[in-house]
Design an enzyme around this catalytic site. Structure first.
Site, PDB file in Angstrom:
ATOM      1  N   SER A  64       0.832  -1.210   0.000  1.00 21.86           N
ATOM      2  CA  SER A  64       0.000   0.000   0.000  1.00 21.86           C
ATOM      3  C   SER A  64       0.864   1.257   0.000  1.00 21.86           C
ATOM      4  O   SER A  64       1.997   1.262   0.500  1.00 21.86           O
ATOM      5  CB  SER A  64      -0.911   0.022   1.229  1.00 21.86           C
TER       6      SER A  64
HETATM    7  N1  SAH Z   1      -0.862  -4.468   3.965  1.00 22.11           N
HETATM    8  C1  SAH Z   1      -0.299  -4.887   2.707  1.00 22.11           C
HETATM    9  C2  SAH Z   1      -1.315  -4.666   1.576  1.00 22.11           C
HETATM   10  C3  SAH Z   1      -1.182  -5.709   0.535  1.00 22.11           C
HETATM   11  S1  SAH Z   1      -2.416  -5.632  -0.719  1.00 22.11           S
HETATM   12  C4  SAH Z   1       0.974  -4.154   2.378  1.00 22.11           C
HETATM   13  O1  SAH Z   1       1.087  -2.969   2.707  1.00 22.11           O
HETATM   14  O2  SAH Z   1       1.847  -4.753   1.769  1.00 22.11           O
HETATM   15  C5  SAH Z   1      -3.730  -6.584  -0.029  1.00 22.11           C
HETATM   16  C6  SAH Z   1      -3.424  -8.004   0.360  1.00 22.11           C
HETATM   17  O3  SAH Z   1      -4.662  -8.609   0.752  1.00 22.11           O
HETATM   18  C7  SAH Z   1      -2.855  -8.881  -0.752  1.00 22.11           C
HETATM   19  O4  SAH Z   1      -1.650  -9.446  -0.313  1.00 22.11           O
HETATM   20  C8  SAH Z   1      -3.949  -9.935  -0.980  1.00 22.11           C
HETATM   21  O5  SAH Z   1      -3.418 -11.211  -1.331  1.00 22.11           O
HETATM   22  C9  SAH Z   1      -4.620  -9.975   0.380  1.00 22.11           C
HETATM   23  N2  SAH Z   1      -5.989 -10.495   0.383  1.00 22.11           N
HETATM   24  C10 SAH Z   1      -6.981 -10.319  -0.542  1.00 22.11           C
HETATM   25  N3  SAH Z   1      -8.109 -10.939  -0.162  1.00 22.11           N
HETATM   26  C11 SAH Z   1      -7.841 -11.536   1.049  1.00 22.11           C
HETATM   27  C12 SAH Z   1      -8.615 -12.329   1.962  1.00 22.11           C
HETATM   28  N4  SAH Z   1      -9.870 -12.659   1.709  1.00 22.11           N
HETATM   29  N5  SAH Z   1      -8.005 -12.744   3.099  1.00 22.11           N
HETATM   30  C13 SAH Z   1      -6.722 -12.420   3.378  1.00 22.11           C
HETATM   31  N6  SAH Z   1      -5.943 -11.678   2.551  1.00 22.11           N
HETATM   32  C14 SAH Z   1      -6.489 -11.239   1.403  1.00 22.11           C
END
Ligand code: SAH
Length: 213
Positions: A64
Site C-alpha cells: 500500500s
Molecule cells: N498491507 C499490505 C497490503 C497488501 S495488498 C501491504 O502494505 O503490503 C492486499 C493483500 O490482501 C494482498 O496481499 C492480498 O493477497 C490480500 N488479500 C486479498 N483478499 C484476502 C482475503 N480474503 N483474506 C486475506 N488476505 C487477502
C-alpha cells in the site's frame, strides 16, 4: 539488507510529505520514519520505496501507498497492547507499522506465495506478530476475537459481517469498501448492536477476494 543514512534521509522527506498531506499522529509518523520500507520491496526496486506510491510485490499484489498506511493506522488510534486483526498481510509493511506501535497483531494472507515470503522476512527482521495465518480473512479470526481493532488492506465489495461481530464494544474497524474504487470507512462499535459509521474519502486497493469453498 542495509539501512543507510541515505535511506533515513529519504524517510524523513517522506514523513514531511505525509504531514503536508494531513497526517498528524506523531506515533504513526515516527513509525514511518523508523521502518525501513525499502526492505519490504525486492532490492531492484529500492529506489521506489520512499515515493508516496503503491508498488507491485509478488503474486499481483501491491504494497500500500505510505499515505494510505498512515491514514488507516491513524484511524485505528492504536494503544500499546491493543489486540489488532489485519486482513491482507501482503508485504508486511502495515503489520510492521502496527508492531512498532506495540500492538499485538494477528494477520491473515490468502496468497500462499506471499504468506511464505513475508513469514521468512519477518523471521529475519525479528518482527513478531502474535499470529500469521494463511487463509481467508473474510471470516475474520473467531477463535481470537474480540479485537480492539480490525484493519482491512484490500478493497472489500461489501463489509464482511464476521468482522463486525469480532469487534469489541468501543472497537474500530477500518475498511476500504467498493469495487472499482473504495471509500475508506470507519466503524466504531458503540454497543452490542450499534455501530457508528464514517466515510473518509476515496482510495484504490487490490480486491479482497473471498474463498468460496
Ligand atoms: N498491507 C499490505 C497490503 C497488501 S495488498 C501491504 O502494505 O503490503 C492486499 C493483500 O490482501 C494482498 O496481499 C492480498 O493477497 C490480500 N488479500 C486479498 N483478499 C484476502 C482475503 N480474503 N483474506 C486475506 N488476505 C487477502
Amino acid at each position: 539488507m542495509k539501512d543507510t543514512h541515505k535511506h533515513r534521509g529519504m524517510r524523513n522527506k517522506l514523513v514531511e510529505l505525509l504531514e503536508a498531506k494531513g497526517i498528524q499522529d506523531k506515533k504513526v509518523l515516527n513509525a514511518i520514519r523508523t521502518i525501513p520500507r525499502h526492505l519490504f520491496l525486492d532490492s531492484s526496486f529500492e529506489d521506489h520505496a520512499y515515493q508516496d506510491k503503491a508498488f507491485p510485490i509478488s503474486a499481483e499484489q501491491t504494497i500500500s501507498q505510505p499515505y494510505t498506511v498512515a491514514f488507516q493506522t491513524e484511524l485505528l488510534q492504536v494503544k500499546p497492547n491493543d489486540k489488532i486483526l489485519e486482513i491482507g498481510t501482503g508485504s508486511g509493511y502495515q503489520t510492521a507499522v502496527l508492531l512498532h506501535l506495540k500492538a499485538r497483531v494477528y494477520t491473515i494472507e490468502r496468497q500462499l506465495e506471499l504468506f511464505k515470503k513475508t513469514r521468512l522476512f519477518f523471521n529475519k527482521m525479528h518482527y513478531r506478530p502474535k499470529k500469521m495465518i494463511f487463509g481467508d480473512g473474510y471470516k475474520g479470526l473467531p477463535e481470537e476475537a474480540p479485537f480492539d481493532s480490525i484493519i482491512v488492506t484490500a478493497g472489500a465489495p461489501e463489509v464482511p459481517k464476521p468482522l463486525m461481530s469480532q469487534l469489541k464494544v468501543g472497537g474500530r474497524l477500518v475498511i476500504p469498501v467498493g469495487t472499482d474504487e473504495q471509500v475508506m470507512t470507519l466503524f466504531v462499535r458503540k454497543s452490542e448492536k450499534e455501530f457508528e459509521k464514517k466515510e473518509l474519502g476515496a482510495f484504490r486497493f487490490v480486491p479482497l477476494l473471498e474463498d468460496k469453498n
